[in-house]
Design an enzyme around this catalytic site. Structure first.
Site, PDB file in Angstrom:
ATOM      1  CD  GLU A 139       8.526  11.127  14.172  1.00 29.10           C
ATOM      2  OE1 GLU A 139       7.514  10.857  13.967  1.00 29.10           O
ATOM      3  OE2 GLU A 139       9.535  10.567  13.485  1.00 29.10           O
ATOM      4  N   GLY A 169       5.668   3.910   9.920  1.00 27.25           N
ATOM      5  CA  GLY A 169       4.375   5.116   9.440  1.00 27.25           C
ATOM      6  C   GLY A 169       4.735   6.003  10.862  1.00 27.25           C
ATOM      7  CB  SER A 170       2.840   8.358  12.336  1.00 25.61           C
ATOM      8  OG  SER A 170       1.875   8.226  12.229  1.00 25.61           O
ATOM      9  CB  VAL A 205      -0.951   5.103  11.403  1.00 27.91           C
ATOM     10  CG1 VAL A 205      -1.395   4.230  10.102  1.00 27.91           C
ATOM     11  CG2 VAL A 205      -1.509   6.319  10.857  1.00 27.91           C
ATOM     12  N   GLY A 206      -0.114   2.789  13.089  1.00 32.66           N
ATOM     13  CA  GLY A 206       1.156   1.797  14.307  1.00 32.66           C
ATOM     14  C   GLY A 206      -0.244   1.195  14.979  1.00 32.66           C
ATOM     15  CB  CYS A 219      12.036   7.691  11.159  1.00 28.12           C
ATOM     16  SG  CYS A 219      13.391   6.406  10.442  1.00 28.12           S
ATOM     17  CD  GLU A 271      11.722  -0.928  11.275  1.00 25.29           C
ATOM     18  OE1 GLU A 271      11.860   0.246  12.494  1.00 25.29           O
ATOM     19  OE2 GLU A 271      12.252  -1.121  11.193  1.00 25.29           O
ATOM     20  CE  LYS A 281      -1.934   3.052   2.495  1.00 24.65           C
ATOM     21  NZ  LYS A 281      -1.617   4.352   1.777  1.00 24.65           N
TER      22      LYS A 281
END
Ligand code: NAD
Length: 497
Positions: free
Chosen positions: A394, A240-241, A244-245, A297, A263, A187
């Site tokens: 972040e 990603g963030s 969302v993880g 990141c 990650e 995706k």
């Protein structure tokens, strides 16, 4: 869905198909759903690409399942390695096109994409190509017999990728997944999907059987969520963030308990001791927060400098940050592109504004950047308190938070006082100190006298809330395999002799 042509590096035409890539064919999304892709350098519309809906995710999973049970089984482990090597060759051949696409929709400087992201991708493909026929188990002795383990693929896997280094992060997932014998659905990020529309054509050219690699652009909450919830998907790898993880873990838990690797974000510390080579430390600490506009990141966004060299460091660091050449990432001479979108620019500017209003001393920033598009000037703040938001959160932008320290113990405590643990850097010429500090830092990666270097054979990933699982290195394979144990029990002879 259609073939489109964009103007890449030096105006050269780059052709891509904008459809979903399922079963080695480009196809329209259900209801011909599309999403618009913007050029962050100008803010103008760049292209429309097909946007996968739930039904399209079902189709991709069915194609990947059929390939896993059929044509992919017929390809030997060495054959999988050959396909990955061939894909690496094609990426190298078309590096200009891929770097142009990353410049056009992600704002990544063409030269950086070509010199860093693309070689990193091809090295990763070749590294895992080598592993494809070396995935052996163990022979174990048990009472009255023996056992052996087989390392088997999981089946249909998915990868959800962010926009900041999209080709490289896609390959971090694709290469070990394929080497391990899985099929995969990728995706792609809705803000920068064009690299993958090109990659899909190379997958066909490399000779992968239909359904082995499927590539869907789509919204995270639609296509990404559908993959995370899908009962046919056995593993999801996410970069990603943090928020969302967490959604992905919940979806995995409430569907089929698919394997998850995450990650996530970071708030990397760069620590400069007084005995460090100052020029080298300045180069890497500045690179650590300006590379890709700090949209990294592993960005070294917290910089701790020893009191003895603090003032000299601040002066030289500010000069370096002011020395970038912002502009069109496709133009030669540009060293700084735009950030990804207006929202990201506003988010970064809000952090800068917050720091100014909080009275934190600004030592770099306010240099001129193009007014069109989504440019943000590099910024640095000094004497930043431990509890300031710019020290804790972040930002994902070119904003450095710098603070002074006196002792090794003090700086280790400061560096570890974060929820994140992805990457950290230590600058010192004292090998004993380097050893002590790198051991004490709570971080998935520590670099000594450099920052952020990535290598296909070295694992990369986080501890704490930066996630779990590893990309690259032998360890990454664990995320794409399961172990089966087979036991043999030796029967005595029938007559007891
Ligand atoms: P994001 O979490 O917003 O999006 C990442 C991907 O997730 C996109 O493809 C998006 O479409 C998808 N997504 C969004 N909602 C989803 C949902 N509900 N279900 C499934 N998928 C969904 O992150 P971003 O803004 O694209 O990227 C920036 C973040 O990524 C930063 O926090 C950064 O630190 C992190 N990052 C981490 C690494 C690493 O290796 N640790 C590397 C790069 C970026």
């Amino acid at each position: 869905m259609s073939e489109i042509q964009l103007a890449g590096f030096e105006g050269r035409p780059v052709r891509i198909n904008t459809g979903l890539f399922i079963n080695n064919q480009f196809q329209p999304a259900t209801g011909d759903a599309q999403l618009e892709v913007e050029n962050p350098t100008t803010g103008a519309r760049l292209a429309s690409v097909s946007a996968a809906q739930r039904e399209d995710v079902d189709k991709a999973v069915a194609a990947a399942q059929a390939a896993f049970k059929g044509s992919w089984r017929a390809v030997s482990p060495a054959g999988r390695g050959r396909l990955l090597n061939k894909l690496a060759d094609l990426i190298e051949r078309d590096a200009d096109d891929l770097a142009s696409l990353e410049a056009l929709d992600a704002g990544i400087v063409f030269g950086d994409s070509k010199a860093l992201n693309i070689p990193q991708s091809t090295e990763t493909l070749r590294y895992f190509a080598g592993w494809a026929d070396k995935l052996s188990g163990k022979l174990l002795s048990i009472p009255q017999g023996y056992a052996f383990t087989r390392r088997e693929p999981l089946g249909v896997c998915a990868a959800v990728v962010p926009w900041n280094a999209p080709l490289m992060i896609t390959i971090w997932k694709l290469a070990p997944a394929i080497a391990a014998g899985n099929t995969i659905i990728i995706k792609t990020p809705e803000l920068s999907p064009l690299y993958a529309q090109k990659l899909a054509a190379l997958v066909v050219e490399a000779g992968f059987p239909a359904g082995v690699i499927n590539i869907l652009c789509g919204l995270g909450q639609v296509a990404g969520q559908a993959l995370a919830e899908h009962h046919g998907v056995k593993k999801i790898a996410f970069t990603g963030s943090g928020p969302v993880g967490r959604e992905i873990m919940k979806a995995a838990a409430s569907s089929n308990l698919k394997k998850v690797t995450l990650e996530l974000g970071g708030k990397g510390a760069s620590i400069v001791f007084p005995d460090a080579d100052l020029d080298n430390a300045l180069f890497w600490t500045a690179t650590g927060i300006t590379a890709n506009n700090g949209q990294v990141c592993a960005a070294g966004s917290r910089i701790y400098v020893h009191a003895k060299i603090y003032d000299a460091f601040l002066l030289a660091f500010a000069e370096r940050l002011a020395g970038s050449a912002p502009g069109d990432p496709l133009a030669s001479g540009t060293t700084k592109g735009p950030v990804i979108c207006a929202r990201q620019r506003e988010k970064i500017q809000a952090y800068i504004q917050y720091a100014k209003e909080a009275g934190i001393r600004q030592v770099a920033g306010d240099s001129t950047v193009p007014a069109d598009g989504h440019f943000v000037a590099n910024a640095a703040f000094a004497d930043v308190p431990d509890d300031a938001r710019i020290m804790r959160e972040e930002i994902f932008g070119p904003v450095a938070s710098i603070a002074k320290f006196q002792t090794e113990a003090e700086v280790i405590e400061k560096a570890n006082a974060t929820e994140y643990g992805l990457s950290a850097a230590v600058f010192t010429n004292d090998v004993n100190r380097a050893q002590r500090v790198s051991e004490a830092l709570e971080s998935g990666q520590v670099t000594v006298n450099c920052w952020g270097l990535l290598h296909a054979n070295t694992p990369f990933g986080g501890v704490k809330q930066s996630g779990f699982g590893r990309d690259m290195g032998e360890e990454a394979l664990e995320g794409w395999l399961t172990t089966k144990t087979v036991k043999y029990f030796t029967l005595p002879t029938a007559d007891g002799k």
